[in-house]
Write a protein that holds these residues in place. Structure first.
Motif, short mmCIF file in Angstrom:
data_model
loop_
_atom_site.label_atom_id
_atom_site.label_comp_id
_atom_site.label_asym_id
_atom_site.label_seq_id
_atom_site.Cartn_x
_atom_site.Cartn_y
_atom_site.Cartn_z
N GLY A 97 -9.33 2.52 -1.44
CA GLY A 97 -8.50 2.78 -0.10
C GLY A 97 -9.31 3.47 1.01
O GLY A 97 -10.61 3.65 0.87
N GLU A 116 0.96 -1.22 0.00
CA GLU A 116 -0.06 -0.21 0.14
C GLU A 116 0.91 1.44 0.07
O GLU A 116 1.96 1.04 0.17
CB GLU A 116 -0.93 -0.13 1.22
N PRO A 160 -4.56 0.96 -1.53
CA PRO A 160 -3.73 -0.34 -1.79
C PRO A 160 -3.00 -0.37 -3.14
O PRO A 160 -3.64 0.35 -4.13
CB PRO A 160 -4.85 -1.21 -1.52
N ARG A 205 -4.90 5.96 2.64
CA ARG A 205 -4.16 4.77 2.68
C ARG A 205 -4.77 4.36 1.16
O ARG A 205 -5.89 3.79 1.22
CB ARG A 205 -4.51 3.64 3.65
#
Length: 376
Positions: free
Chosen positions: A351, A317, A370, A368
């Motif tokens: 994300g 990630e 991925p 975040r």
């Protein structure tokens, strides 16, 4: 084969159909293979009209049958040809139902049933109930199959149209996000520089000149970016292929973005960790825009001269965090275009996104995303 023929040729072959039927009926049946081949060739004559003139092809078959059956109904060949002729009419009914509207195909099917029942009565006056039932079921089945084909075609057309509408809407949203992120950041920098220049123009002319220079540079860069984007939109798909488009910004352009931001008086601390590797274009662009929008919000709302950007990347990630020690997002609406745009970008990439005041003071933006192949 028939598509290569012109319309006059196709009509000529179709109109020869009743004459060919009579000729086949009077052919000697001694050579069975030759007779069957002639019959099949005759039945194929009106097929040339089926695609573009479905209803006309059906009329040709029905009229020919109405002329042919009474003329040869006492002959063995005539009776042998009746069933193929009825099957051809059923096929034509299905073709009409598949290629025309219901208000045309339903009357055509009813007329076909009536003609077939009349022909059956002429050819075999006994046992008509059974024959009529079979003919009715055959026509109804042909019409249902054709109507089902037409509905599937209409559904496919509707799906393509809906997909085109969704693609246009997605492209408009993408362009709106790009314009917002680019212009909001530039206007934020220009606003800060203009305010600083106005305050120091009398006491610190050198600083005022630097502010005006920063405004000029930011304005020029923004105008150039707008020209490139609008130029790409004006070109058609052929002219604006992948090679003709300007490269989209990414995390590799963070240094130049930070340099422009620092001219607005915001000091940016950048920390990158992990194993940097080449990112897909959509992730790279979204990551850049998230950092850009977060810094723009700091300039416009935080009331502080510093923020920190942390980029962490591994095989699984990409994590982005932008923090500041300012007013904790006072004056920044969670429903504004900036926060909503960042959240939408991350959501489209599968994300997680969060943005809000920190317990220790200031504001925090965290994303975040991925990476492709994670968990494979």
């Amino acid at each position: 084969m028939f598509e290569r023929l012109g319309a006059p040729s196709r009509w000529s072959l179709a109109l020869l159909f009743p004459i060919a039927l009579l000729l086949v009926a009077f052919m000697p049946i001694g050579a069975t293979a030759l007779w069957v081949a002639a019959l099949l060739l005759t039945l194929a004559l009106p097929v040339g009209l089926m695609r573009r003139h479905a209803l006309s092809a059906l009329i040709v078959v029905l009229v020919s049958g109405a002329v042919f059956v009474p003329a040869v109904h006492n002959m063995f060949a005539g009776r042998a040809m009746l069933i193929p002729l009825l099957v051809l009419a059923d096929i034509m009914v299905g073709n009409v139902a598949a290629s025309t509207s219901r208000w045309r195909s339903i009357p055509a099917a009813l007329v076909t049933v009536a003609v077939q029942m009349a022909l059956a009565a002429v050819d075999n006056p006994t046992g008509l109930v059974t024959v009529w039932t079979v003919e009715l079921l055959a026509v109804v089945t042909a019409w249902l199959i054709g109507n089902s084909v037409r509905q599937r075609r209409q559904y496919a057309v509707a799906q393509r149209a809906e997909a085109e509408v969704r693609a246009v809407q997605a492209e408009r949203l993408r362009i709106a996000r790009e314009l917002h992120d680019m212009i909001a950041h530039s206007i934020g920098v220009i606003s800060v520089q203009a305010g600083m220049g106005r305050r120091v123009i009398d006491t610190q002319p050198a600083e005022a000149r630097n502010a005006l220079a920063a405004i000029e540079e930011t304005s020029r860069d923004t105008a150039a970016a707008l020209r490139r984007m609008l130029g790409t939109l004006r070109r058609n798909d052929v002219e604006s292929g992948p090679a003709a488009r300007e490269p989209a910004p990414g995390l590799g352009d963070l240094e130049s973005l930070i340099a422009r931001t620092e001219k607005a008086g915001l000091r940016v601390g950048l920390l990158r960790s992990g194993t940097p590797a080449s990112l897909p274009a959509d992730i790279d662009l979204s990551a850049f825009r998230i950092v850009q929008e977060a810094m723009t919000n700091v300039i416009r709302h935080a009331g502080t001269d510093r923020c920190d950007v942390v980029i962490e990347q591994d095989d699984q990630e990409l994590t982005i965090e932008v923090t500041d020690g300012g007013r904790g997002g006072a004056g920044l609406s969670d429903h504004g275009y900036g926060i909503a745009g960042m959240r939408e970008r991350v959501s489209l990439l599968g994300g997680d996104f969060s943005a809000g005041p920190r317990a220790s003071g200031g504001f925090r933006v965290h994303a975040r995303i991925p990476l492709p192949g994670a968990g494979a």
